[in-house]
Design a protein around this motif. Structure first.
Motif, short mmCIF file in Angstrom:
data_model
loop_
_atom_site.label_atom_id
_atom_site.label_comp_id
_atom_site.label_asym_id
_atom_site.label_seq_id
_atom_site.Cartn_x
_atom_site.Cartn_y
_atom_site.Cartn_z
N PRO A 89 0.91 -1.03 -0.06
CA PRO A 89 0.11 0.06 0.06
C PRO A 89 0.87 1.18 -0.12
CG PRO A 89 -0.14 -1.40 2.12
CD PRO A 89 0.90 -2.05 1.19
N GLU B 272 1.28 3.78 1.74
CA GLU B 272 2.05 4.46 2.88
C GLU B 272 3.35 3.53 3.31
OE1 GLU B 272 -0.85 3.16 2.86
OE2 GLU B 272 -1.15 1.72 4.71
N ARG C 107 -5.40 -3.04 0.67
CA ARG C 107 -4.91 -2.71 1.86
C ARG C 107 -5.02 -1.18 1.91
NH1 ARG C 107 0.48 -6.03 2.32
NH2 ARG C 107 0.51 -6.05 0.03
N THR C 108 -5.71 -0.71 1.31
CA THR C 108 -6.11 0.88 1.70
C THR C 108 -7.75 0.83 2.09
OG1 THR C 108 -7.00 1.18 -0.65
CG2 THR C 108 -4.77 1.52 -0.31
N GLU C 109 -8.18 1.88 2.58
CA GLU C 109 -9.55 2.15 3.14
C GLU C 109 -10.52 2.16 2.11
OE1 GLU C 109 -9.51 5.53 5.49
OE2 GLU C 109 -8.56 4.42 7.33
N THR C 110 -9.89 2.74 0.85
CA THR C 110 -10.96 3.04 -0.25
C THR C 110 -12.15 2.14 -0.41
OG1 THR C 110 -9.37 4.54 -0.93
CG2 THR C 110 -11.47 4.30 -2.37
N TRP D 2 -13.30 -0.25 0.97
CA TRP D 2 -14.43 -0.59 2.08
C TRP D 2 -15.17 0.71 2.26
CZ3 TRP D 2 -13.46 -5.52 1.85
CH2 TRP D 2 -12.44 -5.72 1.34
N LYS D 3 -14.73 1.71 2.20
CA LYS D 3 -15.73 2.99 2.28
C LYS D 3 -16.68 2.93 0.99
CE LYS D 3 -12.83 6.11 4.99
NZ LYS D 3 -11.59 7.13 4.80
N ARG D 4 -16.19 2.52 -0.07
CA ARG D 4 -17.04 2.90 -1.18
C ARG D 4 -18.09 1.75 -1.97
NH1 ARG D 4 -14.04 4.90 -6.31
NH2 ARG D 4 -16.27 4.73 -7.06
N ILE E 115 -7.75 -9.97 5.55
CA ILE E 115 -8.56 -8.93 4.86
C ILE E 115 -9.95 -9.07 5.34
CG2 ILE E 115 -9.30 -7.28 3.05
CD1 ILE E 115 -6.62 -8.21 1.70
#
Ligand SMILES: Cc1cc2nc3c(=O)[nH]c(=O)nc-3n(C[C@H](O)[C@H](O)[C@H](O)COP(=O)(O)OP(=O)(O)OC[C@H]3O[C@@H](n4cnc5c(N)ncnc54)[C@H](O)[C@@H]3O)c2cc1C
Ligand SMILES: NC(=O)c1ccc[n+]([C@@H]2O[C@H](COP(=O)([O-])OP(=O)(O)OC[C@H]3O[C@@H](n4cnc5c(N)ncnc54)[C@H](OP(=O)(O)O)[C@@H]3O)[C@@H](O)[C@H]2O)c1
Length: 241
Positions: free
Chosen positions: A56, A58, A125-128, A130-132, A157
């Protein structure tokens, strides 16, 4: 574009042909799903090939997942690198297999063959996602079950629907055959427990170019078409060769 020097931290071997290189040094800004060219100097020439980021954005250590193409100039040499060895990484990550280019949908399908799973390991492994998206499905097709790599990442995951295909030997928990046939006969939807249609889904396809073509044709039979900024659709593709 400039070249940055990287140092191999680890070269993990999954099979004789599959390897994951972890590289420290270059600090790059990229979006999950993108790729960067990596290079070695071979007989006085810099030989570079694109590789998708597995890590990911970061994560300060870069990770790339590769296969040895025996007749290829670069991949057999990358496979032989060991901790402490140097390689070059281009300073300009690129690519459109990214969620910022994907329109709204209920279900995101991340569909891959072979090393084409690499960019999805970064995206997941990013948040996107799961948010979208209400559902996120990872599909990975390989020839042999030992090529179902990164199990320790994938199994951690939460809420991921994970569907595998093993095409050249029996494997109890995987589908048989190929992705396009399983799109056509409904086996992929049944295995994922989600609808695969234009009303609900966006599909990303990555890996073998022939799979991309055949899967796009199977999805077209369901009324789905390639996504373009000016003509939104349901399919985003990235060909590895
Ligand atoms: C946008 C993009 C992203 C990529 N990301 C990755 C990645 O994350 N991991 C990765 O292993 N490769 C990736 N590739 C392919 C990679 O750039 C190289 O082509 C590959 O490592 C082989 O390099 P080579 O110099 O040994 O042989 P090349 O001369 O580059 O390739 C020779 C032949 O090998 C076959 N081939 C190439 N790549 C693959 C592959 N990945 N799996 C199976 N067969 C292949 C094709 O038939 C190709 O014509 C990507 C390619 C593109 C365009
Ligand atoms: N050095 C080594 O020991 C070694 C070992 C293995 C591979 N390799 C290299 O890696 C290359 C193959 O890599 P790979 O196994 O990751 O890739 P691949 O040939 O793309 O196979 C991965 C998966 O994609 C499937 N597939 C192939 N064509 C498809 C299509 N048109 N539609 C849908 N699915 C399709 C395959 O099914 P099928 O099984 O039905 O084709 C398999 O399940 C070889 O050409 C070789 O150069 C090297």
């Amino acid at each position: 574009m400039s070249w940055l020097e990287g140092t191999v931290v680890e070269n993990r071997h999954w099979t004789e042909a599959l390897f994951s290189l972890r590289v420290s040094g270059p600090r790059l800004s990229f979006q999950a799903g993108q790729f960067v060219r990596i290079a070695l100097d071979i007989a006085g020439e810099r030989v570079a090939r694109p590789f998708s980021f597995v890590n990911p954005p970061e994560d300060p250590v870069l990770e790339f997942y590769g296969i040895v193409v025996p007749e290829g100039p670069l991949s057999p040499r990358l496979e032989k690198l060991a901790a402490g060895d140097r390689l070059y990484v281009a300073s300009n990550p690129a690519g459109f297999l990214i969620l910022s280019e994907v329109p709204e949908a209920q279900t995101l399908w991340l569909v891959s063959t072979g090393t084409g799973i690499a960019p999805y390991l970064s995206i997941l492994r990013t948040e996107t996602p799961w948010k979208r998206f209400r559902n996120v499905v990872l599909v990975h097709a390989v020839r042999y079950s030992q090529e179902l790599v990164y199990q320790e990442v994938i199994r951690k995951i939460p809420n991921l629907k994970y569907v595998t295909f093993v095409s050249r030997e029996p494997h109890a928990t995987s589908l048989t055959g190929r992705i396009p046939a399983a799109i056509r006969d409904g086996r992929l939807e049944a295995a994922a427990g989600a609808a695969l249609d234009a009303a609900s889904s966006h599909v990303m396809l990555c890996g073998n170019p022939q799979m991309l073509k055949d899967a796009t044709a199977a999805l077209a039979e369901r009324g789905m078409r390639k996504h373009r900024r000016r003509n939104p659709g349901h399919i985003t593709v990235e060909s590895f060769w």
